[in-house]
Design an enzyme around this catalytic site. Structure first.
Site, PDB file in Angstrom:
ATOM      1  N   GLU A  90      67.396  35.695  10.295  1.00 33.02           N
ATOM      2  CA  GLU A  90      66.990  36.453  11.486  1.00 33.02           C
ATOM      3  C   GLU A  90      66.605  37.886  11.117  1.00 33.02           C
ATOM      4  OE1 GLU A  90      70.263  35.480  14.162  1.00 33.02           O
ATOM      5  OE2 GLU A  90      69.660  33.380  13.987  1.00 33.02           O
ATOM      6  N   TYR A 127      77.879  36.782  16.022  1.00 30.80           N
ATOM      7  CA  TYR A 127      78.298  35.527  15.370  1.00 30.80           C
ATOM      8  C   TYR A 127      79.804  35.272  15.426  1.00 30.80           C
ATOM      9  CZ  TYR A 127      73.717  33.972  14.300  1.00 30.80           C
ATOM     10  OH  TYR A 127      72.442  33.495  14.465  1.00 30.80           O
TER      11      TYR A 127
HETATM   12  C1  HEM Z   1      76.000  29.195  13.673  1.00 29.13           C
HETATM   13  C2  HEM Z   1      75.946  29.529  14.946  1.00 29.13           C
HETATM   14  C3  HEM Z   1      74.873  29.084  15.919  1.00 29.13           C
HETATM   15  C4  HEM Z   1      74.242  27.880  16.042  1.00 29.13           C
HETATM   16  C5  HEM Z   1      74.446  26.620  15.207  1.00 29.13           C
HETATM   17  C6  HEM Z   1      73.306  28.009  17.140  1.00 29.13           C
HETATM   18  C7  HEM Z   1      72.461  27.022  17.594  1.00 29.13           C
HETATM   19  C8  HEM Z   1      71.476  27.169  18.540  1.00 29.13           C
HETATM   20  C9  HEM Z   1      70.501  26.162  18.924  1.00 29.13           C
HETATM   21  C10 HEM Z   1      70.418  24.747  18.370  1.00 29.13           C
HETATM   22  C11 HEM Z   1      69.689  26.702  19.854  1.00 29.13           C
HETATM   23  C12 HEM Z   1      68.495  26.018  20.565  1.00 29.13           C
HETATM   24  C13 HEM Z   1      67.223  26.386  19.814  1.00 29.13           C
HETATM   25  C14 HEM Z   1      65.968  25.803  20.439  1.00 29.13           C
HETATM   26  O1  HEM Z   1      65.798  25.858  21.664  1.00 29.13           O
HETATM   27  O2  HEM Z   1      65.152  25.293  19.664  1.00 29.13           O
HETATM   28  C15 HEM Z   1      70.153  28.052  20.091  1.00 29.13           C
HETATM   29  C16 HEM Z   1      69.602  28.915  21.010  1.00 29.13           C
HETATM   30  C17 HEM Z   1      70.208  30.082  21.385  1.00 29.13           C
HETATM   31  N1  HEM Z   1      71.309  30.672  20.799  1.00 29.13           N
HETATM   32 FE1  HEM Z   1      72.337  29.982  19.227  1.00 29.13          FE
HETATM   33  N2  HEM Z   1      73.406  29.270  17.673  1.00 29.13           N
HETATM   34  C18 HEM Z   1      74.357  29.948  16.950  1.00 29.13           C
HETATM   35  C19 HEM Z   1      74.759  31.245  17.162  1.00 29.13           C
HETATM   36  C20 HEM Z   1      74.388  32.000  18.232  1.00 29.13           C
HETATM   37  C21 HEM Z   1      74.906  33.299  18.543  1.00 29.13           C
HETATM   38  C22 HEM Z   1      75.903  34.084  17.691  1.00 29.13           C
HETATM   39  C23 HEM Z   1      74.352  33.689  19.702  1.00 29.13           C
HETATM   40  C24 HEM Z   1      74.628  34.978  20.428  1.00 29.13           C
HETATM   41  C25 HEM Z   1      75.117  35.050  21.603  1.00 29.13           C
HETATM   42  C26 HEM Z   1      73.445  32.647  20.116  1.00 29.13           C
HETATM   43  C27 HEM Z   1      72.629  32.681  21.227  1.00 29.13           C
HETATM   44  C28 HEM Z   1      71.614  31.804  21.484  1.00 29.13           C
HETATM   45  C29 HEM Z   1      70.639  31.991  22.557  1.00 29.13           C
HETATM   46  C30 HEM Z   1      70.627  33.139  23.550  1.00 29.13           C
HETATM   47  C31 HEM Z   1      69.775  30.897  22.497  1.00 29.13           C
HETATM   48  C32 HEM Z   1      68.609  30.599  23.457  1.00 29.13           C
HETATM   49  C33 HEM Z   1      69.181  29.785  24.572  1.00 29.13           C
HETATM   50  C34 HEM Z   1      68.303  29.705  25.781  1.00 29.13           C
HETATM   51  O3  HEM Z   1      67.077  29.665  25.643  1.00 29.13           O
HETATM   52  O4  HEM Z   1      68.899  29.657  26.870  1.00 29.13           O
HETATM   53  N3  HEM Z   1      73.508  31.637  19.209  1.00 29.13           N
HETATM   54  N4  HEM Z   1      71.238  28.307  19.278  1.00 29.13           N
END
Ligand code: HEM
Length: 262
Positions: free
Chosen positions: A253, A211
């Protein structure tokens, strides 16, 4: 392998030595009991097994039953032997090595609450940025992934890079950041969104320690794109707001990871 031994509806007594079973290699975990607040698990590690450094968002206690090994807690080595009791505060990095066959009880207890509520001033400032985030959000999140993949290339493996190239993932993140700005003071309104994203995060193995990386890159991207509009006041407010949101995700999570592993 994981098994659950008892339910929390009834009293329960066990002689731990009778429950110990060592796998030929790796770890065998038995959840002895869990209730809404705590989880008690017996870990049996075959000699030579290592658990790489990680963190937990919950306070935890290790109580060694038999065998020897090493617990590295926040960089300090602690010799594990029968009777050793170690309290590990939430988020403290730790790693374990079993020298001999090693059995210990791990008790996970509370998720410490956020240190403080977000101030009204922060809420007002973050809400005031919603219109500009609606307009510039995707530019900001596209920039944020650019910074992150350049500075922390190791996270790339977790992402579907085609969703980066076609802009889907930056668009999703921009929508999430905008929704948070609008509903920062309304947990109920954010619940469904947090739940959906948290489930995706668990599927892609996002960890609490990642994060700060996203936070750093997102704030940098806001500065790069918003320029003069990214005043010190705005950046301080978003820094506080991001940490609060990160904590909400980390806790949700952790719950999903724990349900999945039982
Ligand atoms: C407050 C912080 C964060 C927000 C607001 C956020 C938001 C999101 C959103 C909106 C999605 C798409 C979900 C969907 O497909 O329904 C997502 C996917 C994802 N997030 Fe985050 N995220 C955050 C932090 C993180 C962190 C710390 C990581 C670590 C590296 C991360 C890694 C990912 C990954 C790997 C995906 C899947 C993307 C894919 O399928 O290619 N996120 N996140």
């Amino acid at each position: 392998m994981n098994t659950t031994v008892a339910s929390s509806n009834n009293s329960f007594t066990a002689t731990l030595q009778d429950l110990i079973e060592y796998p030929s290699s790796g770890i065998l975990r038995k959840v002895l009991l869990k209730d809404n607040n705590s989880q008690y698990s017996l870990f049996c590690l075959a000699a030579g097994t290592e658990i790489d450094e990680h963190t937990s968002t919950r306070n935890a206690v290790v109580t060694v039953v038999e065998g020897t090994g090493n617990l590295n807690l926040e960089g300090k080595d602690i010799a594990l032997a029968p009777g050793v009791f170690v309290f590990m505060p939430a988020n403290a990095p730790h790693a374990v090595q079993a020298r001999e066959n090693l059995a210990f009880v791990l008790t996970l207890s509370e998720h410490p609450q956020p240190k403080k509520e977000i101030s009204q001033q922060t809420i007002d400032i973050v809400k005031s940025t919603a219109p500009i985030l609606k307009q510039q959000g995707k530019k900001i999140t596209t920039r944020m992934y650019e910074i992150m993949f350049d500075k922390y290339p190791e996270v790339k493996a977790q992402f579907d890079m085609s969703a980066q190239a076609n802009g889907n993932q930056p668009a999703k993140l921009a929508t999430a950041v905008y929704s948070y700005a609008v509903h920062i003071d309304d947990k109920e309104a954010l619940k469904a969104m947090v739940d959906k994203i948290a489930r995706r995060h668990v599927k892609t193995h996002v960890l609490p320690e990642q994060y700060p990386i996203v936070g750093e890159c997102l704030l940098q991207a806001m500065q790069d794109v918003l320029r003069d509009a990214a005043t010190e006041e705005v950046m301080t407010a978003w820094s506080e707001a991001y940490q609060a949101l990160a904590e909400v995700f980390i806790n949700r999570e952790q719950q999903i990871y724990q349900t999945a592993s039982n």
